[in-house]
Design a protein around this motif. Structure first.
Motif, PDB file in Angstrom:
ATOM      1  N   ALA A 152       0.823  -1.208   0.000  1.00 33.01           N
ATOM      2  CA  ALA A 152       0.000   0.000   0.000  1.00 33.01           C
ATOM      3  C   ALA A 152       0.857   1.258   0.000  1.00 33.01           C
ATOM      4  O   ALA A 152       0.436   2.305  -0.504  1.00 33.01           O
ATOM      5  CB  ALA A 152      -0.927   0.000   1.215  1.00 33.01           C
ATOM      6  N   ALA A 153       2.082   1.170   0.547  1.00 31.64           N
ATOM      7  CA  ALA A 153       2.934   2.347   0.669  1.00 31.64           C
ATOM      8  C   ALA A 153       3.329   2.926  -0.683  1.00 31.64           C
ATOM      9  O   ALA A 153       3.706   4.098  -0.767  1.00 31.64           O
ATOM     10  CB  ALA A 153       4.192   2.008   1.466  1.00 31.64           C
ATOM     11  N   THR A 154       3.246   2.147  -1.742  1.00 26.57           N
ATOM     12  CA  THR A 154       3.629   2.655  -3.062  1.00 26.57           C
ATOM     13  C   THR A 154       2.554   3.545  -3.672  1.00 26.57           C
ATOM     14  O   THR A 154       2.829   4.302  -4.602  1.00 26.57           O
ATOM     15  CB  THR A 154       3.899   1.491  -4.026  1.00 26.57           C
ATOM     16  OG1 THR A 154       2.689   0.760  -4.260  1.00 26.57           O
ATOM     17  CG2 THR A 154       4.959   0.556  -3.469  1.00 26.57           C
ATOM     18  N   GLY A 155       1.306   3.444  -3.193  1.00 29.50           N
ATOM     19  CA  GLY A 155       0.225   4.251  -3.738  1.00 29.50           C
ATOM     20  C   GLY A 155      -0.141   3.901  -5.166  1.00 29.50           C
ATOM     21  O   GLY A 155      -0.679   4.725  -5.895  1.00 29.50           O
ATOM     22  N   GLU A 156       0.125   2.668  -5.585  1.00 30.87           N
ATOM     23  CA  GLU A 156      -0.089   2.288  -6.979  1.00 30.87           C
ATOM     24  C   GLU A 156      -1.480   1.739  -7.268  1.00 30.87           C
ATOM     25  O   GLU A 156      -1.800   1.475  -8.423  1.00 30.87           O
ATOM     26  CB  GLU A 156       0.960   1.250  -7.400  1.00 30.87           C
ATOM     27  CG  GLU A 156       2.364   1.810  -7.415  1.00 30.87           C
ATOM     28  CD  GLU A 156       3.411   0.787  -7.764  1.00 30.87           C
ATOM     29  OE1 GLU A 156       4.502   1.170  -8.197  1.00 30.87           O
ATOM     30  OE2 GLU A 156       3.136  -0.428  -7.600  1.00 30.87           O
ATOM     31  N   GLY A 157      -2.307   1.586  -6.244  1.00 31.40           N
ATOM     32  CA  GLY A 157      -3.654   1.098  -6.503  1.00 31.40           C
ATOM     33  C   GLY A 157      -4.225   0.327  -5.331  1.00 31.40           C
ATOM     34  O   GLY A 157      -3.583   0.163  -4.290  1.00 31.40           O
ATOM     35  N   PRO A 158      -5.443  -0.179  -5.488  1.00 34.20           N
ATOM     36  CA  PRO A 158      -6.112  -0.905  -4.406  1.00 34.20           C
ATOM     37  C   PRO A 158      -5.408  -2.209  -4.082  1.00 34.20           C
ATOM     38  O   PRO A 158      -4.782  -2.832  -4.947  1.00 34.20           O
ATOM     39  CB  PRO A 158      -7.520  -1.160  -4.969  1.00 34.20           C
ATOM     40  CG  PRO A 158      -7.336  -1.115  -6.441  1.00 34.20           C
ATOM     41  CD  PRO A 158      -6.270  -0.102  -6.695  1.00 34.20           C
ATOM     42  N   VAL A 159      -5.515  -2.605  -2.828  1.00 34.57           N
ATOM     43  CA  VAL A 159      -4.828  -3.804  -2.346  1.00 34.57           C
ATOM     44  C   VAL A 159      -5.845  -4.777  -1.766  1.00 34.57           C
ATOM     45  O   VAL A 159      -6.676  -4.413  -0.930  1.00 34.57           O
ATOM     46  CB  VAL A 159      -3.788  -3.452  -1.271  1.00 34.57           C
ATOM     47  CG1 VAL A 159      -3.101  -4.711  -0.759  1.00 34.57           C
ATOM     48  CG2 VAL A 159      -2.755  -2.482  -1.830  1.00 34.57           C
TER      49      VAL A 159
ATOM     50  N   TRP B 137     -11.032   1.938  -5.461  1.00 33.71           N
ATOM     51  CA  TRP B 137     -10.541   2.917  -4.497  1.00 33.71           C
ATOM     52  C   TRP B 137      -9.041   3.061  -4.654  1.00 33.71           C
ATOM     53  O   TRP B 137      -8.363   2.111  -4.973  1.00 33.71           O
ATOM     54  CB  TRP B 137     -10.826   2.450  -3.057  1.00 33.71           C
ATOM     55  CG  TRP B 137     -12.256   2.428  -2.703  1.00 33.71           C
ATOM     56  CD1 TRP B 137     -13.037   1.324  -2.552  1.00 33.71           C
ATOM     57  CD2 TRP B 137     -13.100   3.541  -2.441  1.00 33.71           C
ATOM     58  NE1 TRP B 137     -14.311   1.688  -2.218  1.00 33.71           N
ATOM     59  CE2 TRP B 137     -14.370   3.043  -2.143  1.00 33.71           C
ATOM     60  CE3 TRP B 137     -12.890   4.920  -2.444  1.00 33.71           C
ATOM     61  CZ2 TRP B 137     -15.431   3.875  -1.846  1.00 33.71           C
ATOM     62  CZ3 TRP B 137     -13.951   5.747  -2.143  1.00 33.71           C
ATOM     63  CH2 TRP B 137     -15.200   5.220  -1.846  1.00 33.71           C
ATOM     64  N   PRO B 138      -8.474   4.237  -4.365  1.00 35.06           N
ATOM     65  CA  PRO B 138      -7.016   4.332  -4.303  1.00 35.06           C
ATOM     66  C   PRO B 138      -6.521   3.485  -3.136  1.00 35.06           C
ATOM     67  O   PRO B 138      -7.288   3.153  -2.230  1.00 35.06           O
ATOM     68  CB  PRO B 138      -6.764   5.821  -4.061  1.00 35.06           C
ATOM     69  CG  PRO B 138      -8.024   6.326  -3.440  1.00 35.06           C
ATOM     70  CD  PRO B 138      -9.137   5.509  -4.054  1.00 35.06           C
ATOM     71  N   SER B 139      -5.239   3.139  -3.167  1.00 34.34           N
ATOM     72  CA  SER B 139      -4.697   2.247  -2.145  1.00 34.34           C
ATOM     73  C   SER B 139      -4.894   2.847  -0.764  1.00 34.34           C
ATOM     74  O   SER B 139      -4.589   3.998  -0.514  1.00 34.34           O
ATOM     75  CB  SER B 139      -3.218   2.019  -2.404  1.00 34.34           C
ATOM     76  OG  SER B 139      -2.716   1.066  -1.517  1.00 34.34           O
ATOM     77  N   GLY B 140      -5.378   2.047   0.165  1.00 33.97           N
ATOM     78  CA  GLY B 140      -5.768   2.537   1.469  1.00 33.97           C
ATOM     79  C   GLY B 140      -7.151   3.142   1.373  1.00 33.97           C
ATOM     80  O   GLY B 140      -7.589   3.545   0.311  1.00 33.97           O
ATOM     81  N   ASN B 141      -7.876   3.182   2.466  1.00 33.51           N
ATOM     82  CA  ASN B 141      -9.256   3.626   2.366  1.00 33.51           C
ATOM     83  C   ASN B 141      -9.578   4.748   3.344  1.00 33.51           C
ATOM     84  O   ASN B 141     -10.667   4.841   3.851  1.00 33.51           O
ATOM     85  CB  ASN B 141     -10.199   2.437   2.580  1.00 33.51           C
ATOM     86  CG  ASN B 141      -9.835   1.640   3.820  1.00 33.51           C
ATOM     87  OD1 ASN B 141      -9.063   2.119   4.643  1.00 33.51           O
ATOM     88  ND2 ASN B 141     -10.366   0.449   3.936  1.00 33.51           N
ATOM     89  N   GLY B 142      -8.581   5.568   3.588  1.00 30.33           N
ATOM     90  CA  GLY B 142      -8.831   6.780   4.360  1.00 30.33           C
ATOM     91  C   GLY B 142      -9.306   6.524   5.771  1.00 30.33           C
ATOM     92  O   GLY B 142     -10.005   7.323   6.364  1.00 30.33           O
TER      93      GLY B 142
END
Length: 594
Positions: A461-468, A580-585
């Protein structure tokens, strides 16, 4: 030069309260300086006698640790160093250039004069400090996808035009994108103005460089301003890039050659490497890269868990059958074995056959030895992995892949992203006590990564490349192998009492060790699940950690859990704006078991 500075200062938010006359005077009083990528601008504890405005480039605020942690990244227009001037104390943080950067420096005397002379400057500075304080107190999250990408060739003949066109087309699938090429500019002010307009009007900007060495104005500008560098080489970059590798630090490196030379990787230190052999189609690789740069690349992380990791097979089958494109795979222990096969492009049937033959027909943990270094020699497992994965390297795989091991000497996790895949996977599943540790040429002593992190979702998730998507087979430990199976359990109560002092059924030694490793990282796994957009937990209670013959039952449990997850989250597949972007706020990830 003073006029271009004044034009820049007028666009700096913190100076918006100053009139034109004061801005012109300020432009003549600041000092311009350059900081090369990798150099420190300031260190925590240094005396603070000036503040800085970033004119171009990028800097990172760093907590030097250990471990070293990047707190935030600052781009053009940002102000830094003002706190030490206001408080007359030493620097509170360290700052290092992430890209070659140009700064404007304002000394203490002129700073204090501005505070007294221009209330608008003090107000703007207060707002900037408040925003930085809020960012510092906010929980650290995944970085956003890069907005500005520089594409460049590192050597003569690297097809950057073809690759850049494919990249722009791929990014256009996920938002508006504009391409900027080399052209005649009247100076850096015009370059910055053109880039700022492009960034304002589009989701992504791709700057394309045809030069094959640093030093040309347009190339250096692109390197300073890019959030991400997409670098293309035919295997041997031109010497100037090797001599100035910090300019490419953290780049996406695409190697159009049979292998990526170790000395090149050591020099350039790319964030990601993709090797594309001659004759291979470049387009699918660029499409995958575009999804990652757009933050739309779906990643799957597979936990360890012994024989329960067979559930990963069924879960992945269900995801693929649903039409989900998996671009990234990460894993630990036996989850790394499954993930390596997926990343290598093996079909589900091929992976299934590998486990049937290698784990049921021939027990891979059957080569017992005197328990001096371990219970098992590990030679049988090594032979099995070599037949499964061959001599391929991680950077050659169809999908991006990583696995995690633990260095016993440094007491830290080791993330394997390059190198021979069989070496990385063997280290990741070398359960301490069961298998001997893996000694490496660089002095590490590696064991099962589950010791520290049995579900490495945070690393993906730390890369911010997409949903995990996280598939966790360790959430509830459940039972173990009991009577009727090979081992001490079938020898009866008298023997158990003689050997253990009690008649109660207990797991065999190897399973106890496996469970101990898994339990030791339970808190880590719970914390990591907060980074996932979806967590799938197959119902595998009652399956022993070394009960290989439960393959089909566990596989079906994985399919059922994934099917339930997709049914409960069907809207994810139908959203016009993607996942969703990686991580869900901070919203808890969906956890589904069946």
């Amino acid at each position: 030069m003073s006029s271009s500075r004044a034009a820049f200062l007028r666009r700096v938010r913190v100076l918006s309260g100053l009139d034109d006359e004061l801005l012109d005077r300020l432009a003549s009083e600041v000092t311009e300086m350059e900081v090369r990528a990798g150099e420190w601008l300031m260190r925590r504890g240094d005396e603070g006698d000036s503040l800085f405005l970033i004119r171009s480039g990028q800097l990172e605020v760093v907590d030097e640790g250990p471990p070293e942690t990047v707190i935030r990244i600052l781009r053009r227009g940002a102000v830094l160093g003002e706190l030490a001037l206001l408080t007359r104390q030493v620097r509170s943080a360290s700052v290092r250039a992430r890209r070659d950067s140009r700064l404007l420096e304002l000394g203490r005397g002129r700073f204090e004069h501005l505070i007294a002379e221009a209330p608008g400057f003090a107000v703007g500075l207060t707002r900037a400090m408040g925003a930085q304080l809020a960012a510092t107190r906010a929980p650290a999250g995944a970085p956003g996808p890069p907005r500005t990408v520089a594409g460049l060739a590192l050597d003569d003949g690297a097809p950057i035009e073809e690759a850049a066109s494919m990249l722009v087309e791929g990014l256009a699938e996920h938002g508006s994108v504009v391409r900027l090429d080399k052209r005649e500019f009247s100076g850096e002010a015009e370059l910055l103005s053109a880039l700022e307009r492009a960034e304002r009007d589009h989701d992504r900007v791709v700057m394309v460089c045809d030069a094959t060495a640093p030093g040309e104005e347009w190339t250096d500008f692109c390197l300073r301003e890019a959030d991400m560098i997409f670098a293309l080489t035919q295997g041997r970059p031109n010497r100037p890039w090797i001599d100035h590798p910090d300019a490419l630090l953290g780049c996406e490196l695409v190697v159009l050659a049979p292998v990526a030379a170790p000395d090149v990787l050591a020099a350039l230190r790319p964030a990601d490497v993709q090797v594309i052999r001659e004759g291979s189609d470049l387009e699918p690789h660029i499409e995958s890269t575009a999804r990652r740069l757009a933050g739309r690349a779906i990643g799957v992380v597979l936990s360890g868990g012994g024989a329960r990791a067979f559930a990963h097979l069924g879960a992945i089958e269900e995801l693929i059958d649903a039409g989900i494109t998996i671009d990234r795979v990460g894993g630990v222990s036996l989850g790394a074995v499954v993930g390596a096969g997926i990343a290598a492009g093996h079909s589900s049937e091929e992976i299934l056959d590998f486990f049937r033959v290698g784990f049921i027909d021939v027990n891979p943990t059957g080569d017992y030895t005197l328990p001096v270094f371990s219970m098992i020699r590990g030679a049988r497992t090594r032979t099995l992995l070599e037949g499964y994965l061959g001599d391929r390297r991680i950077e050659e795989l169809h999908r991006r892949f990583f696995c995690v091991s633990c260095d016993l000497l440094q007491r830290e996790a080791v993330v394997h992203r390059v190198g021979r895949i069989v070496d990385a996977v063997q280290a990741s599943l070398s359960i301490p006590g069961v298998f001997p540790p893996i000694a490496t040429e660089d002095g590490r002593l590696l064991v099962d990564g589950g010791v520290l992190d049995n579900l490495p979702v945070g690393r993906m998730a730390a890369t911010g490349e997409g949903p995990v998507i996280a598939i966790d087979v360790t959430g509830r430990m459940g039972g173990f192998q009991r009577a009727g199976r090979p081992g001490l359990a079938r020898l009866g109560r008298p023997v158990r009492r003689y050997l253990t002092g009690r008649e109660a059924e207990v797991p065999r030694l190897a399973e106890t060790i496996v469970r101990t490793v898994t339990v030791g990282s339970a808190d880590t796994a719970q914390a990591a699940r907060r980074h996932a957009d979806l967590v799938i937990q197959p119902a595998v209670e009652g399956v022993g950690m070394l009960d290989w013959r439960q393959l089909e039952r566990v596989r079906q449990a994985g399919r059922a859990a994934a099917r339930s997850a997709l049914e409960a989250n069907a809207d994810w597949l139908d959203r016009p704006d993607g996942w969703w972007p990686s991580g869900n706020g901070g919203v808890p990830a969906a956890e589904l078991r069946t």
